[in-house]
Design an enzyme around this catalytic site. Structure first.
Site, mmCIF file in Angstrom:
data_model
loop_
_atom_site.group_PDB
_atom_site.id
_atom_site.type_symbol
_atom_site.label_atom_id
_atom_site.label_comp_id
_atom_site.label_asym_id
_atom_site.label_seq_id
_atom_site.Cartn_x
_atom_site.Cartn_y
_atom_site.Cartn_z
ATOM 1 N N LYS A 1 0.830 -1.212 0.000
ATOM 2 C CA LYS A 1 0.000 0.000 0.000
ATOM 3 C C LYS A 1 0.867 1.266 0.000
ATOM 4 C CE LYS A 1 -3.160 -0.435 3.129
ATOM 5 N NZ LYS A 1 -3.920 -0.396 4.390
ATOM 6 N N LYS B 1 2.864 -3.746 10.997
ATOM 7 C CA LYS B 1 1.534 -3.836 11.623
ATOM 8 C C LYS B 1 1.703 -4.435 13.006
ATOM 9 C CE LYS B 1 -2.870 -3.260 10.288
ATOM 10 N NZ LYS B 1 -3.360 -2.432 9.169
ATOM 11 N N ASN C 1 -14.980 3.377 11.380
ATOM 12 C CA ASN C 1 -14.265 4.549 10.877
ATOM 13 C C ASN C 1 -14.151 4.560 9.355
ATOM 14 O OD1 ASN C 1 -11.069 5.683 10.492
ATOM 15 N ND2 ASN C 1 -12.594 6.965 11.483
ATOM 16 N N SER D 1 -1.698 9.837 7.346
ATOM 17 C CA SER D 1 -0.705 9.551 8.391
ATOM 18 C C SER D 1 0.663 10.093 7.984
ATOM 19 C CB SER D 1 -0.574 8.041 8.623
ATOM 20 O OG SER D 1 -1.595 7.564 9.468
#
Ligand code: GLU
Length: 434
Positions: free
Chosen positions: A112, A124, A239, A367
């Site tokens: 990604k 992660k 979200n 982010s």
């Protein structure tokens, strides 16, 4: 660098947790890498790099419960690849979290981040815990102990966590504070998705849902599908799904079905999304919403719709339900919602899938903006953030669309081609140490 003499041997037995025959999310990622390898040319000799996470940390997270007992939880932080920059990716709290899942999620972050060309590797984290069963003080102690345990590998220039399933701004504030106390300075850039008053970014909270909406509109336009009046079905109303549903509804789409962990609601004329959001916030689920038809959860997959947005967990669209899906366009808000077998069935049926590694990249894109703002201590307006987000998402989608057309492959394979080339070119240029 084709004269590089290094050959990566592939014949060594893999550690058991890397076994490609092991079913689960990591096995799916390995299959996706195998599909892209024939397109990588000379860089294919580095592909083994992608099949082995750089670093895996498994930690015991003991906390004192409110009743005085001590409970132990298992936590993970996986850094899949850091060839292009520090590790980056969220932290998930869920009772079903496994190492295989966190490895796959870390790997999808590598893809990604490379696909949208933000200068991060992939990482992660997760804790195997049902956070709904913890009090707020217990959740804080869990977060702080976990952060301390992974503190040896995270940091603003090493690996930067963020929210994921069941984690949020408040959890990020505790993580930032714990890391900062341990290193003796306020290190805002160690996590993203923080509260605005602690160095968070405007627009971050909505960014993943906004990114899903942005690529959805672009993909629909390319297919000649009008968003006004289009029927949208959304799985997951948190979200990602909740915000995407709101934006589609605001653009004139009809959000006809929403399924979450506890129920499924349907309204052919379109659900009142703001009212449904209020209901879900108050009760924890879409179940029991008045003004809509309640459907058995499983029936969600049969609902007549044009656009389907899976925005919950992995492996939701499988061989078992892919035939039933009526949508023409699937926008993957969740990570890994479609198994490779389902991918093939849907592609065969002419359904267009915008893969997770592009569709939900809006979160990590903002982010990245947050991290840049923290380093420069200079903060942008929400308008600037949203404009830059839309530009990044549109450019990324354009690029992979072009590759998909050019090579006659799916958008998923095209995205993997673009991303793996970027990662492996960096790997090749850096060379092996020592
Ligand atoms: N958890 C989000 C994702 O899966 C965001 C990660 C981040 O912002 O680092 O993309």
């Amino acid at each position: 660098m084709s004269d590089n003499p290094i050959r990566v041997a592939t014949s060594h037995a893999l550690p058991s947790y890397l076994d490609p025959h092991h079913l689960g999310p990591w096995g799916i990622f390995l299959q996706q890498v195998d599909r892209v390898t024939p397109y990588l040319g000379n860089l294919a000799r580095w592909v083994e790099t992608l099949k082995r996470p750089k670093r895996i940390l498994v930690v015991d997270v003991p906390i004192q419960m409110d009743d005085g007992t001590v409970a132990h939880f298992e936590g993970y932080r996986v850094q899949h690849n850091t060839s292009r920059g520090p590790g980056k990716g969220g932290v998930r709290y869920h009772q079903d979290v496994t190492l295989s899942e966190v490895m796959a999620l870390a790997a999808w972050m590598s893809i990604k981040n490379a696909a949208v060309n933000v200068p991060f590797g992939g990482a992660k984290g997760g804790i195997r815990v049902d956070p709904r069963k913890l009090s707020l003080p217990e959740l804080e102690r869990l977060t702080r102990r976990y952060t301390s345990e992974i503190g040896i590998i995270i940091g603003p220039t090493k690996d930067i966590p963020a929210p994921d399933v069941n984690t949020n701004e408040r959890v990020m504030a505790w993580m930032m504070d714990t890391y900062s106390m341990n290193v003796g300075e306020t290190a805002t850039g160690v996590v993203t998705g923080k509260p605005i008053s602690l160095g968070g970014s405007l627009g971050r909270h909505e960014a993943t849902g906004r990114g899903v909406y942005t690529v959805g509109v672009q993909a629909a336009r390319r297919m000649g599908l009008d968003i006004a009046g289009a029927r949208v079905a959304v799985q997951g109303f948190g979200n990602v799904g909740g915000i995407a549903a709101r934006l589609f509804a605001e653009a004139g789409a009809r959000v006809v079905a929403v399924q979450d962990h506890a129920g499924c609601v349907y309204a052919e004329a379109g659900l009142d999304v703001p009212a449904l959001l209020r209901h879900a916030k108050a009760t924890g689920s879409v179940a029991g919403f008045e003004g809509a038809q309640a459907l058995p959860r499983e029936q969600f997959w049969d609902t007549p719709c044009d656009i389907l947005i899976p925005a919950a967990l992995e492996q939701q669209i499988t061989e078992a339900n892919a035939h039933r899906i009526q949508a023409r366009l699937i926008i993957e808000g969740a990570n890994g919602p479609t198994t490779p077998a389902a991918d093939d069935i849907l592609t065969e049926r002419g359904v267009l899938i915008v893969p997770d590694v592009i569709a939900n990249a809006g979160g990590v894109t903002v982010s990245y903006f947050e991290w840049v703002q923290d380093f420069s201590s200079f903060f942008w307006t929400e308008e600037e953030i949203n404009q830059r987000l839309v530009a990044v998402m549109n450019n990324a989608l354009d690029a992979v669309w072009h590759v998909a057309d050019d090579k006659g492959v799916t958008l998923r394979t095209a995205t993997f081609i673009v991303a793996c080339e970027r990662i492996l070119r960096a790997r090749d240029l850096r060379g092996l140490y020592p």
